[in-house]
Design a protein around this motif. Structure first.
Motif, PDB file in Angstrom:
ATOM      1  N   UNK A   9       0.820  -1.212   0.000  1.00  0.00           N
ATOM      2  CA  UNK A   9       0.000   0.000   0.000  1.00  0.00           C
ATOM      3  C   UNK A   9       0.853   1.261   0.000  1.00  0.00           C
ATOM      4  N   UNK A  10       0.780   2.012  -1.095  1.00  0.00           N
ATOM      5  CA  UNK A  10       1.354   3.355  -1.149  1.00  0.00           C
ATOM      6  C   UNK A  10       0.367   4.350  -0.549  1.00  0.00           C
ATOM      7  N   UNK A  11       0.882   5.396   0.073  1.00  0.00           N
ATOM      8  CA  UNK A  11       0.054   6.412   0.717  1.00  0.00           C
ATOM      9  C   UNK A  11      -0.377   7.449  -0.325  1.00  0.00           C
ATOM     10  N   UNK A 264      -0.165  -0.656  -4.781  1.00  0.00           N
ATOM     11  CA  UNK A 264      -1.265   0.188  -5.250  1.00  0.00           C
ATOM     12  C   UNK A 264      -1.415   1.372  -4.313  1.00  0.00           C
ATOM     13  N   UNK A 265      -1.903   2.480  -4.857  1.00  0.00           N
ATOM     14  CA  UNK A 265      -2.097   3.684  -4.069  1.00  0.00           C
ATOM     15  C   UNK A 265      -3.466   3.691  -3.412  1.00  0.00           C
ATOM     16  N   UNK A 266      -3.479   3.927  -2.104  1.00  0.00           N
ATOM     17  CA  UNK A 266      -4.740   3.978  -1.357  1.00  0.00           C
ATOM     18  C   UNK A 266      -4.820   5.296  -0.602  1.00  0.00           C
ATOM     19  N   UNK A 267      -5.974   5.970  -0.738  1.00  0.00           N
ATOM     20  CA  UNK A 267      -6.128   7.229  -0.014  1.00  0.00           C
ATOM     21  C   UNK A 267      -6.294   6.993   1.483  1.00  0.00           C
ATOM     22  N   UNK A 268      -6.721   5.788   1.853  1.00  0.00           N
ATOM     23  CA  UNK A 268      -6.746   5.386   3.262  1.00  0.00           C
ATOM     24  C   UNK A 268      -5.604   4.422   3.499  1.00  0.00           C
ATOM     25  N   UNK A 269      -4.841   4.633   4.546  1.00  0.00           N
ATOM     26  CA  UNK A 269      -3.794   3.677   4.894  1.00  0.00           C
ATOM     27  C   UNK A 269      -4.251   2.730   5.999  1.00  0.00           C
TER      28      UNK A 269
END
Length: 283
Positions: A9-11, A264-269
């Motif tokens: 998970x990317x921030x 993948x980029x997630x707006x929630x970490x």
């Protein structure tokens, strides 16, 4: 499951729907870095146009790894803006460029000319570059343009603020399978708000799930000639089936899946971590 989920998970906290202000994004990322959950890459995704805002929020002791994203915002040539941003990061001891993402649409769209423009702008940066075709259906032309180029991957856009930004399962399966056949890694962005494919009751959009995408990557890496299992993995809405099949993957299959799907980029970490714990620990 640890190897399957490690560094996934990317921030993407700066991006909608969370869309944190720069101060909030840096503060949350600082907390995540201190916690160092193994699912997090500890990379903060930052558009070139917002780099100055992020730098303004940094303390002298901060050390941030950035996923620097080229964009079309601002005057002049996007390649020059990207090159300047890379130089700014290199000169700031608090920052490093961990990876670079570039939508080819910002560079004209045609892979034949856009890919060389991006690679020229990023030459010497020492970070992998992930290129996003103007539409997922353009993956074939993109792969042809990067054939034999080291340190370059693809980027799959899985959603956004408009319905047309969500690729169908068939489009996503074609993208994933094409990358597997070419031996080109990819990362994903946008729309992957939950672990399993679902319909958002507020927007009506049907979102891909990050566990669906993980299983699709594993199946594509294992049998790059057959897209049918990949499509089934992307289409399923059964969390138990996904968790069971992921739990059954061998060590080499997990390694192959994560070589193909980088992150993948997630707006929630927080949500990816909590959902993975709930679904996969029960498998």
């Amino acid at each position: 499951m640890s190897a399957l989920l490690a560094g996934l998970v990317d921030d993407a906290g700066l991006f909608p729907p969370t869309a944190l202000p720069p101060a909030g994004a840096v503060a949350r990322h600082r907390r995540d870095r201190a916690a160092a959950h193994p699912m997090h890459t500890l990379r903060l995704l930052v558009p070139v146009a917002r780099l100055a805002e992020i730098r303004a929020e940094l303390r002298p002791d901060d050390r941030l790894a950035l996923g620097l994203i080229a964009d079309a915002a601002g005057p002049g040539d996007p390649g020059e803006r990207l090159r300047a941003a890379l130089a700014t990061v290199a000169a700031d001891d608090r920052l490093e460029t961990a990876l670079i993402e570039a939508p080819l649409a910002a560079f004209g769209g045609d892979p034949a000319t856009a890919v060389p423009a991006v690679l020229a702008a990023t030459a010497g940066a020492g970070a992998p570059v992930f290129l996003e075709p103007a539409a997922p259906s353009g993956i074939g032309a993109l792969l042809a343009a990067v054939r034999g180029t080291l340190g370059v991957g693809a980027k799959l856009r899985c959603g956004g603020v408009r319905a047309e930004l969500f690729p169908s399962p068939a489009e996503a399966a074609h993208f994933v399978t094409a990358c597997a056949r070419a031996g080109v890694p990819f990362k994903a962005t946008a729309g992957l708000h939950h672990a399993v494919r679902h319909r958002d009751p507020d927007t009506g959009f049907t979102h891909h799930g990050y566990l669906n995408l993980l299983l699709a990557a594993a199946l594509a890496a294992a049998g790059p000639g057959d897209p049918a299992p990949v499509l089934r993995a992307l289409e399923t809405t059964d969390a138990e089936t996904l968790a069971r099949e992921l739990a059954a993957l061998s060590g080499p299959a997990v390694a192959a899946a994560r070589t193909l799907l980088v992150s993948y980029g997630s707006c929630s970490t927080r949500t990816p971590v909590s959902e993975a714990r709930t679904l996969l620990d029960a498998a």
